[in-house]
Write a protein that holds these residues in place. Structure first.
Motif, short mmCIF file in Angstrom:
data_model
loop_
_atom_site.label_atom_id
_atom_site.label_comp_id
_atom_site.label_asym_id
_atom_site.label_seq_id
_atom_site.Cartn_x
_atom_site.Cartn_y
_atom_site.Cartn_z
N PRO B 279 -47.00 35.87 9.75
CA PRO B 279 -46.89 34.79 8.76
C PRO B 279 -45.47 34.44 8.28
CG PRO B 279 -48.78 36.15 8.27
CD PRO B 279 -48.08 36.80 9.43
N ASP B 283 -42.43 30.04 8.24
CA ASP B 283 -41.79 29.31 7.15
C ASP B 283 -40.57 30.06 6.64
OD1 ASP B 283 -43.84 27.58 4.70
OD2 ASP B 283 -41.82 27.17 5.49
N PRO B 285 -37.33 30.66 4.50
CA PRO B 285 -37.06 30.08 3.18
C PRO B 285 -36.08 28.92 3.27
CG PRO B 285 -36.06 32.27 3.38
CD PRO B 285 -36.89 32.07 4.59
N PRO B 290 -39.17 21.89 -1.41
CA PRO B 290 -40.12 22.10 -2.51
C PRO B 290 -41.22 21.04 -2.56
CG PRO B 290 -37.90 22.52 -3.27
CD PRO B 290 -37.76 22.02 -1.86
N LEU B 293 -43.71 21.87 0.08
CA LEU B 293 -44.38 23.12 -0.32
C LEU B 293 -45.44 22.85 -1.35
CD1 LEU B 293 -41.48 25.70 -0.72
CD2 LEU B 293 -43.36 25.82 0.90
N ARG B 294 -45.04 22.08 -2.36
CA ARG B 294 -45.95 21.80 -3.45
C ARG B 294 -47.19 21.08 -2.92
NH1 ARG B 294 -45.25 22.59 -8.86
NH2 ARG B 294 -43.10 23.24 -8.67
N LEU B 297 -49.16 23.93 -0.85
CA LEU B 297 -49.51 25.24 -1.41
C LEU B 297 -50.81 25.23 -2.20
CD1 LEU B 297 -46.31 27.04 -2.69
CD2 LEU B 297 -48.11 28.00 -1.29
N ARG B 298 -50.94 24.22 -3.03
CA ARG B 298 -52.12 24.14 -3.88
C ARG B 298 -53.39 24.20 -3.04
NH1 ARG B 298 -50.05 20.28 -6.32
NH2 ARG B 298 -48.98 21.22 -8.09
N ILE B 301 -53.90 27.68 -1.38
CA ILE B 301 -54.36 28.77 -2.25
C ILE B 301 -55.81 28.52 -2.66
CG2 ILE B 301 -54.01 29.91 -4.48
CD1 ILE B 301 -51.04 29.24 -4.22
N GLN B 302 -56.11 27.24 -2.86
CA GLN B 302 -57.42 26.90 -3.40
C GLN B 302 -58.56 27.08 -2.41
OE1 GLN B 302 -56.71 23.02 -4.98
NE2 GLN B 302 -57.67 23.56 -6.92
#
Lengths: 265, 407
Positions: B279, B283, B285, B290, B293-294, B297-298, B301-302
């Protein structure tokens, strides 16, 4: 713990550095490592006898202008500009990990500016005999195991903690990645920017503090640094890893405090 | 273009198919056979009359055996030059990895001239595995290097006079590339993307065709294509479906049931081994901004179980794979219907067919391609919802009436 103040400095070339400051006495600049800056008990204790100024690396915290800093040379210039803005003629430097590399580069570039250097497990050299592992490619548990001596310690648990709330979790992860991205700018793909060619210019008396069980930057590097720096000594603390100043704080403070000495400006 | 002989317990024994996959697993004698079979298949695609045959670039990777796509493209160029309907697509060169970037301008111009102007050049940013971990490019510089390389390549292709280029990453006193490409002003450029929001703007503003290349098929592609079209609307671009493309694993057989018999084990090989990536390699860093990513990411995770987790844990059966659109598989009628549905849903006029999947042997790939070409493709062309749109801004002029599909 005391609450440090936040002080920001506007520098040339659209760069701004935010710093945390606390304490009274001779100025000590603390340069943080690739994990970012947090005001911790070590800095707090230092601020009892020194003015501790801890700048956030551009691209982390509220420091801005990373896009205008191309390489290590530009970064050194930025820190020189910062020291001009802070206004002290001569300062002590404490650098941890990547911060140690930056501290050495700054001292090599402008030896008259630096009184003493305490380098805590500094980065900056790379040897194939005892290579620094690729911490950017580690899963979190593996990374923690490389950072601390005791992965079951409260410190380790603190470092692994993440918020539960979804939005907070997202923001937290993004902040972590942003800090890593800024550090990676100067460390990728191997943390060697040529410091070995400049170490002989580090004129300031230098202390190197290392955790004996440092799995990230092995203690063997201490000898590598000592060979290159004119006036250097090594102190190794047992039962400590890469976060030695937090893992064995009492001993670290004694050694670093003793080395820096009382204010003798 | 995978290596088909990874050991059955590969993903249990080794952490990654990419970057650190042991070289000792590669048998050059097997590799020799594989390269020539894959080239045979691509040449067969030309015979079948696909609109394009394509190659891509990956490094240190057991599922993409082409670190140099231009080498493979050059082999195909001799046949493409005689093909009335088929373009050569290099999708593409990770331009920030070529030092200096004029190398891309030179080699792609060679391919354009060799094929007689039937060439499409792709400019992917490149995966983090390829760019940051294999080739050591600083993630903080990736996009900046890409943009500068793009600027230099376009200028090299279009400038009549030698010029000096004093860039941040490349400094050249004399840029004067030979040969000149055959197409004017330069070869068509496609941008294969993985969902970075910055890439939409880049493709739309430059009027390059954008292709979403994931292995999870058309349903998953909606998450990327919907925002792409949204952005196109915001930027005032037209809704020309040839402005967009997506990749799809396709498995055609005589019947739906037969498709499972023929293809299931090879599809499973693909998903369990070819996508087995450590993993952190996905990606580096700073590789994703951002903003991107934003956006991702949501959702990540969800969702109770991500696509990769489901696949890894073997929780998807054959029908599950089909329901989610990871693979379009079945009889010619089934495949045709799914593909028309997908094309309409995504408004994507270009389809990048993945007719070879995982451990699929040569004979099966040829079957898959032939059945597709003879029993699906004609129907797709006939019933295309995009007949009224002009594909020529995105396809070489030398090919007449270029249509929907690609390989």
């Amino acid at each position: 713990m005391s609450q440090p103040i936040v002080k920001e400095y506007a520098l040339p070339r659209d760069i701004a550095i935010s710093t945390l400051q606390a304490g009274k006495g001779a100025p000590v600049i603390f340069i943080h490592g690739a994990g970012g800056l947090m005001w911790d008990p070590f800095l707090d204790a230092l601020s009892e006898r020194h003015t501790v100024i801890a700048p956030f690396l551009p691209g982390t915290g509220a420091s801005r202008g990373l896009e205008n800093i191309r390489d290590m040379w530009d970064l050194v210039v930025t820190y020189q500009d910062l020291l001009d803005a802070i206004g002290h003629d001569k300062v002590d430097l404490i650098g941890h990990s990547m911060g140690g590399m930056i501290a050495f580069e700054l001292a090599a570039a402008e030896s008259s500016r630096v009184r003493k250097i305490a380098a805590i497990a500094p980065a900056g050299l790379f040897s194939e005999d005892h290579p620094i592992p690729d911490f950017f490619a580690m899963l979190p548990e593996d990374l923690i195991a490389h950072l601390v001596y005791d992965k079951d310690s409260p410190l380790a648990k603190l470092m692994m903690a993440m918020p539960d709330d979804l939005e907070e979790k997202v923001s937290f992860i993004i902040e972590r990645m942003t800090i890593s991205a800024a550090a990676a700018k100067f460390l990728w793909p191997i943390p060697d920017r040529g410091l070995k060619r400049r170490l002989h210019r580090v004129k300031a008396p230098t202390l190197m503090l290392w955790g004996k069980q440092d799995r990230l930057i092995p203690v063997a590097y201490a000898e590598d640094f000592k060979r290159g720096i004119p006036d250097a000594r090594i102190e190794i603390i047992d039962r400590a890893g890469h976060m030695v100043q937090l893992e064995q704080m009492e001993q670290s403070l004694k050694i670093v405090g003793g080395f820096l000495g009382p204010d003798r400006r | 273009m995978p290596y088909r002989n990874l050991p059955p317990d590969f993903e249990q024994r080794y952490p990654s198919v990419w970057v650190t996959v042991p070289r000792t697993l590669y048998d050059p004698a097997e590799g020799h056979r594989l390269y020539h079979q894959y080239l045979d298949e691509l040449e067969y695609g030309i015979d079948c009359g696909y609109d394009a045959v394509g190659v891509n670039e990956h490094h240190q990777n057991a599922y993409g055996l082409m670190p140099s796509p231009n080498l493979m493209g050059s082999i195909l160029a001799r046949k493409v030059r005689h093909a009335p309907n088929t373009a050569l697509m290099v999708l593409g060169n990770s331009i920030a990895l070529y030092n200096p970037p004029v190398r891309v301008a030179e080699e792609m111009a060679m391919l354009d001239v060799l094929t007689g102007g039937k060439f499409i050049g792709g400019f992917p940013v490149g995966t983090s595995m390829d760019t940051n971990f294999c080739y050591g490019v600083n993630p903080a510089e990736m996009r900046d290097r890409y943009n500068e390389a793009h600027e230099l390549i376009i200028k090299a292709w279009t400038s009549e006079e030698p010029f000096t280029f004093n860039g941040k990453y490349t400094q050249l006193r004399y840029v004067n590339t030979w040969p000149r490409p055959m197409q004017t002003p330069h070869p068509r450029i496609w941008i294969p993307g993985g969902g970075s929001v910055e890439t939409y703007d880049f493709a739309i503003n430059n009027n390059y065709s954008f292709s979403y290349l994931s292995f999870f098929g058309y349903r998953y592609a909606k998450k990327v294509m919907d925002p792409f079209w949204q952005r196109a609307r915001e930027l005032g671009a037209d809704m020309n479906p040839y402005r967009a493309g997506y990749a799809q694993l396709i498995c055609v057989s005589e019947t739906d049931a037969r498709a499972q018999t023929d293809y299931e084990q090879h599809v499973r090989y693909f998903f369990s081994k070819c996508l087995h990536i450590h993993p952190p390699f996905l990606d580096a860093p700073g590789y994703r901004t951002p903003a991107t990513l934003r956006a991702g990411l949501r959702a990540q995770i969800q969702s109770a179980e991500s696509a990769t987790t489901l696949l890894k844990e073997g929780k998807l059966d054959w029908n599950g794979l089909i329901e989610r659109g990871f693979v379009v598989a079945g009889s010619p009628a089934t495949v045709r219907d799914r593909m028309l549905e997908a094309a309409r849903d995504l408004n994507a006029g270009n389809i990048l067919l993945l007719n070879h999947v995982g451990s699929m042997p040569h004979h099966l790939t040829l079957k898959n391609m032939q059945m597709f070409a003879e029993e699906v493709m004609p129907a797709l062309r006939r019933e295309s919802p995009f007949a009224k749109w002009d594909s020529s801004p995105y396809w070489p002029a030398a090919l007449s009436g270029a249509r929907a599909q690609g390989v």
